[in-house]
Design an enzyme around this catalytic site. Sequence first.
Site, PDB file in Angstrom:
ATOM      1  N   LYS A  40      -7.780  33.232 -51.721  1.00  0.00           N
ATOM      2  CA  LYS A  40      -8.887  32.538 -52.441  1.00  0.00           C
ATOM      3  C   LYS A  40      -9.497  33.877 -51.879  1.00  0.00           C
ATOM      4  CE  LYS A  40     -10.711  29.360 -48.894  1.00  0.00           C
ATOM      5  NZ  LYS A  40     -10.770  28.444 -47.927  1.00  0.00           N
TER       6      LYS A  40
ATOM      7  N   SER B 263     -12.674  23.613 -48.665  1.00  0.00           N
ATOM      8  CA  SER B 263     -13.541  24.484 -49.457  1.00  0.00           C
ATOM      9  C   SER B 263     -12.922  25.887 -50.377  1.00  0.00           C
ATOM     10  CB  SER B 263     -13.911  25.593 -48.094  1.00  0.00           C
ATOM     11  OG  SER B 263     -12.584  26.128 -47.017  1.00  0.00           O
TER      12      SER B 263
ATOM     13  N   SER C  43      -9.599  22.283 -46.128  1.00  0.00           N
ATOM     14  CA  SER C  43      -9.330  22.838 -46.831  1.00  0.00           C
ATOM     15  C   SER C  43      -8.751  22.788 -48.256  1.00  0.00           C
ATOM     16  CB  SER C  43     -10.587  24.149 -46.683  1.00  0.00           C
ATOM     17  OG  SER C  43     -11.470  23.385 -46.059  1.00  0.00           O
TER      18      SER C  43
HETATM   19  N1  GLN Z   1     -15.135  20.412 -44.910  1.00  0.00           N
HETATM   20  C1  GLN Z   1     -14.518  20.675 -43.628  1.00  0.00           C
HETATM   21  C2  GLN Z   1     -15.266  22.126 -43.060  1.00  0.00           C
HETATM   22  O1  GLN Z   1     -16.747  21.434 -43.472  1.00  0.00           O
HETATM   23  C3  GLN Z   1     -13.081  21.716 -43.636  1.00  0.00           C
HETATM   24  C4  GLN Z   1     -13.474  23.050 -44.029  1.00  0.00           C
HETATM   25  C5  GLN Z   1     -12.728  23.747 -43.908  1.00  0.00           C
HETATM   26  O2  GLN Z   1     -11.088  23.536 -44.469  1.00  0.00           O
HETATM   27  N2  GLN Z   1     -11.764  25.500 -44.173  1.00  0.00           N
HETATM   28  O3  GLN Z   1     -15.888  22.184 -41.748  1.00  0.00           O
END
Ligand code: GLN
Length: 484
Positions: free
Chosen positions: A76, A151, A175
């Site tokens: 990532k 994400s 995410s």
């Molecule tokens: N969807 C959640 C957010 O937007 C979690 C994102 C994540 O786990 N990085 O904060």
Amino acid sequence: MYDKTLAELSSGLRSGAFSAVELAEHFLARTERFHTQLNCLISVSPELAMARAADADRQRAEGDSRPLLGIPLMHKDIFCTEGVKTSCGSKMLDNFVAPYESTVSRKLKEAGTVMLGKTNMDEFAMGSSNETSYYGPVRNPWDTDCVPGGSSGGSAAAVAARLAPAATGTDTGGSIRQPASLCNVTGLKPTYGRVSRYGMIAFASSLDQAGPMAATAEDCALLLAAMAGFDPADSTSLDRPVPDYQSTLTNSIKGLKIGLPKSFFSTGLNSAIAQVIETALSEYRQAGAELVEVDLPHMHLSVPVYYVVAPAECSSNLSRYDGVRYGHRADSPKDLEDLFKRSRDEGFGAEVKRRVMIGTYALSAGYYDAYYRKAQQIRRLISEDFRQAFEKVDVIMGPTSPTTAFKIGEKTDDPVSMYLSDIYTIAVNLAGLPGISIPAGMLNGLPVGLQIIGNYFDEGRLLNAAHQYQLLTDWHKKIPEAFC
Ligand code: GLN
């Protein structure tokens, strides 16, 4: 070769069926062929990959037979990789070439893996659909009109389409698990502190945790063994030995006590998804597990608590991007104030700005007690709910995501509905617990994931429960036709 699991590729390398160079060439060719269609990569590094693959073959010729030697993977783009662009999905870091290696990517490199490229992601990991990336949305290989989740959506899409047998992800509120669920891959978020955060660009430091994404639980076990462990460079990393995750995969799950939180199965859960989860649970029941109802009474507060805590921490973490030291800098600023303002205005996208504003507000004098302190108090109650549940059960199961993959653009104008995508995953981060999502079914051609939550440092048990399910079912073997 692409349809083999990481474990199978590992034994193919060991037996000499193919070399690391051949494996890297194979996956780079697939990447070349498919990645623009999915937009799942921010950078591809073929020269670096070929050099590392050749090194791996040399090491093997000298007698090295470690399981990850020569295994291709993707990181990532939140992990700093020395000499390679590390953008975090943001214009702010579009020009940033990391001067050092994150602990996760270093450990995986030292274990012999071959990095093929860096995966697309929501900007600074803020999102549930991969639509907040400066580099454009990632597409779900099961339906390219749909999002892959976020994400870590680039990693999930890349593994689902088998552009690589594995990828790294990070999980602050879901995410790793949510995109794993939406793309039909296995994704593990370890206990907070299990894997070092050093060199992993910070979003919300008390929640962020890195983990593996791959086709199977067995593959995730191999990866976690290399990623986990104490790191003196991360003050929140825990000094505990890393168990042999591989050896416990085959444990029997007879008598495993599975907790089913009432709040996971009540109204609000789409009935078709509920059906898929029920079917998965009956597999466990047939394998001898015991299903017990548990209560997580503060679960419904996890999304509102998260959306105070995470933005608060993000507003503090992201204050370092000021156009002075590194990252985007506005042209010909009038003065220092103008430099700060315009660099941030130009460098950050709308979702990041929204979070910075919410966080700054929640932390400001006069509001701190009403929002941030209150959120931390409720966070404590959420952890306490889990503590009590784990006195009765070994693991907790439920859906990973309330829906299957949704259409690109469907939720972009409605942040609250987007935030609710993580309704089943966020509490796990607030409590710092480990969780895994595994493929459990299909609805109208789109994958559904089963989430398994464990007690602190019980990754071995999660991987065991996931592996046993994968011995009984084939969902994790499904690859979208267009990529076969
Ligand atoms: N969807 C959640 C957010 O937007 C979690 C994102 C994540 O786990 N990085 O904060």
